[in-house]
Scaffold this motif. Sequence first.
Motif, PDB file in Angstrom:
ATOM      1  N   TYR A  68       0.753  -1.239  -0.019  1.00 25.10           N
ATOM      2  CA  TYR A  68       0.018   0.029  -0.199  1.00 25.10           C
ATOM      3  C   TYR A  68       0.769   1.367   0.124  1.00 25.10           C
ATOM      4  N   LEU A  69       2.186   1.196  -0.268  1.00 25.74           N
ATOM      5  CA  LEU A  69       2.810   2.493  -0.591  1.00 25.74           C
ATOM      6  C   LEU A  69       3.460   2.131  -1.851  1.00 25.74           C
ATOM      7  N   HIS A  70       3.419   3.072  -2.940  1.00 24.21           N
ATOM      8  CA  HIS A  70       3.625   2.785  -4.162  1.00 24.21           C
ATOM      9  C   HIS A  70       4.835   4.240  -4.761  1.00 24.21           C
ATOM     10  N   GLU A  71       6.021   3.879  -4.880  1.00 24.78           N
ATOM     11  CA  GLU A  71       6.957   4.869  -5.184  1.00 24.78           C
ATOM     12  C   GLU A  71       6.679   5.327  -6.799  1.00 24.78           C
ATOM     13  N   GLU A  72       6.184   4.235  -7.570  1.00 20.40           N
ATOM     14  CA  GLU A  72       6.214   4.462  -8.851  1.00 20.40           C
ATOM     15  C   GLU A  72       4.770   3.309  -9.443  1.00 20.40           C
ATOM     16  N   VAL A  73       4.513   3.325 -10.633  1.00 25.44           N
ATOM     17  CA  VAL A  73       3.413   2.610 -11.057  1.00 25.44           C
ATOM     18  C   VAL A  73       4.045   1.191 -11.690  1.00 25.44           C
ATOM     19  N   GLY A  74       3.909   0.097 -11.162  1.00 21.29           N
ATOM     20  CA  GLY A  74       4.354  -0.993 -11.884  1.00 21.29           C
ATOM     21  C   GLY A  74       3.221  -2.051 -12.107  1.00 21.29           C
ATOM     22  N   THR A  75       3.396  -3.247 -12.060  1.00 23.11           N
ATOM     23  CA  THR A  75       2.125  -4.017 -12.642  1.00 23.11           C
ATOM     24  C   THR A  75       2.279  -5.561 -11.679  1.00 23.11           C
ATOM     25  N   ASN A  76       1.418  -6.141 -11.916  1.00 19.39           N
ATOM     26  CA  ASN A  76       1.378  -7.617 -11.280  1.00 19.39           C
ATOM     27  C   ASN A  76       2.137  -8.597 -12.288  1.00 19.39           C
ATOM     28  N   SER A  77       3.395  -8.806 -11.853  1.00 20.21           N
ATOM     29  CA  SER A  77       4.229  -9.674 -12.631  1.00 20.21           C
ATOM     30  C   SER A  77       4.904 -10.727 -11.675  1.00 20.21           C
ATOM     31  N   ARG A  78       3.906 -11.285 -10.898  1.00 23.06           N
ATOM     32  CA  ARG A  78       4.806 -12.298 -10.002  1.00 23.06           C
ATOM     33  C   ARG A  78       4.841 -13.551 -10.701  1.00 23.06           C
ATOM     34  N   LEU A  79       5.597 -14.456 -10.208  1.00 23.91           N
ATOM     35  CA  LEU A  79       5.554 -15.788 -10.752  1.00 23.91           C
ATOM     36  C   LEU A  79       4.768 -16.720  -9.640  1.00 23.91           C
ATOM     37  N   ASP A  80       4.041 -17.780  -9.971  1.00 18.03           N
ATOM     38  CA  ASP A  80       3.129 -18.657  -9.108  1.00 18.03           C
ATOM     39  C   ASP A  80       4.277 -19.576  -8.595  1.00 18.03           C
ATOM     40  N   SER A  81       4.116 -20.012  -7.131  1.00 12.18           N
ATOM     41  CA  SER A  81       4.857 -20.850  -6.634  1.00 12.18           C
ATOM     42  C   SER A  81       4.826 -22.080  -7.260  1.00 12.18           C
ATOM     43  N   LEU A  82       3.609 -22.566  -7.694  1.00 12.33           N
ATOM     44  CA  LEU A  82       3.495 -23.764  -8.565  1.00 12.33           C
ATOM     45  C   LEU A  82       4.443 -23.745  -9.639  1.00 12.33           C
ATOM     46  N   GLN A  83       4.661 -22.933 -10.383  1.00  7.91           N
ATOM     47  CA  GLN A  83       5.735 -22.735 -11.634  1.00  7.91           C
ATOM     48  C   GLN A  83       7.058 -22.935 -11.040  1.00  7.91           C
ATOM     49  N   ALA A  84       7.195 -22.242  -9.882  1.00  7.55           N
ATOM     50  CA  ALA A  84       8.724 -22.176  -9.312  1.00  7.55           C
ATOM     51  C   ALA A  84       8.937 -23.789  -8.895  1.00  7.55           C
ATOM     52  N   ALA A  85       7.893 -24.340  -8.246  1.00  4.54           N
ATOM     53  CA  ALA A  85       8.079 -25.729  -7.752  1.00  4.54           C
ATOM     54  C   ALA A  85       8.446 -26.589  -9.047  1.00  4.54           C
ATOM     55  N   VAL A  86       7.778 -26.480 -10.074  1.00  7.32           N
ATOM     56  CA  VAL A  86       7.981 -27.322 -11.153  1.00  7.32           C
ATOM     57  C   VAL A  86       9.551 -26.994 -11.861  1.00  7.32           C
ATOM     58  N   LEU A  87       9.748 -25.653 -11.820  1.00  4.20           N
ATOM     59  CA  LEU A  87      11.339 -25.665 -12.394  1.00  4.20           C
ATOM     60  C   LEU A  87      12.155 -25.852 -11.470  1.00  4.20           C
TER      61      LEU A  87
END
Length: 371
Positions: free
Chosen positions: A224-243
């Motif tokens: 809830y504190l935004h220094e600039e405008v970014g986006t949602n580009s998280r990696l899913d834990s499921l994909q990280a587990a596969v990798l």
Amino acid sequence: MNVPLLDLVAQYRTIKDDVLTAVMAVIERQGFIMGPEVAQLEAEIARLSHARHGIACASGTDALLLPLKALDLRRDDEVITTAFTFFATAGTIHNAGGTPVFVDIDPVTYNISPAAVEAAITPKTRGIVVVHLFGQMAAMEEITAIAGRHGLPVIEDAAQSIGARRKIDGVWRMSGELGMVGTLSFFPTKNLGAWGDAGLIVTQDDALAERLRRLRLHGGSRQYLHEEVGTNSRLDSLQAAVLLAKLPHLARWNEARQRNAARYNGAFSGHPAICPPRTDPANDHIFHQYTIQVPQRDELQAHLKAKGVGHAIYYPLALHLQPCFAHLGYRRGSLPATEAAMDSVLSLPIYPELTREQQDTVIETVTSFYA
Ligand SMILES: Cc1ncc(COP(=O)(O)O)c(C=O)c1O
């Protein structure tokens, strides 16, 4: 015998238990977002890439977009890149607010030509995006020297080159190690593929790593504190587990690709019609693609299709000739080496699980066309 271009089911059979166990651990925990698997993957890929930081994100496209956004481009700002690549390389330059400037390739490796990069630099140039195409690195020592002279950042699009290396001044340097960032894709067909979309950025730069971590989370370092405008580009834990479950196999898979490439080279070299791929002697090529150049390419393609042999054309229409970039003013003839490549390349099955019999079928089907 039918031979697919890629057989992910064959790979799945060899690693099924490990990957399902890793995936089930995430499911049992019900911890799907930014779990420990993501941090572990970031650390392990950074180590593999000789980088200080790994920043996981949602795709290889976002891995390019986020560092390009960090350049704070305006529409007149130019970013030099190759037109002989997947669309994301240049689409992200546009979407980050800049203008792609396409230059020609080295016809031997298909990678961006350092001399062409230097010739294209203007006062408006803000960066260079290099692609390590098909699994071998571009001439990074030359490109970083040019970039250094002009004070320009280099982004390494390493989507196709995880684990590839280049010997520079007697030292092996990893794909992604030398640029401002290296950007990876784990699209399922890549040498290390997730079970969906996934990407990762590596960098040596502490401050940039912080900024990229913010940009992938709506531009905030705290909730809830935004220094600039970014986006949602998280990696899913499921994909990280596969990798993570697949990563220990990557070196072996890359070696199997290299063995398959050597076998093809043995069969095709000296053939009057078929030009096998050429590896720069400084490179350890990981053969994401095995790409030949041939005359009558489209007829050969029809022949392979009729015989059930998988193949693909990467890339049939180079980016400088795409309708969406028509306003940039490139024409047929603007980039001769790029256009010669797009008119004659054909990629053949090279995946690690390809059997000898399957490979013999591919070789026989290709050579019989020219007999
Ligand atoms: C050279 C190159 N750059 C970028 C990308 C984009 O990656 P993704 O499909 O994960 O968004 C890809 C792969 O698809 C690629 O091959």
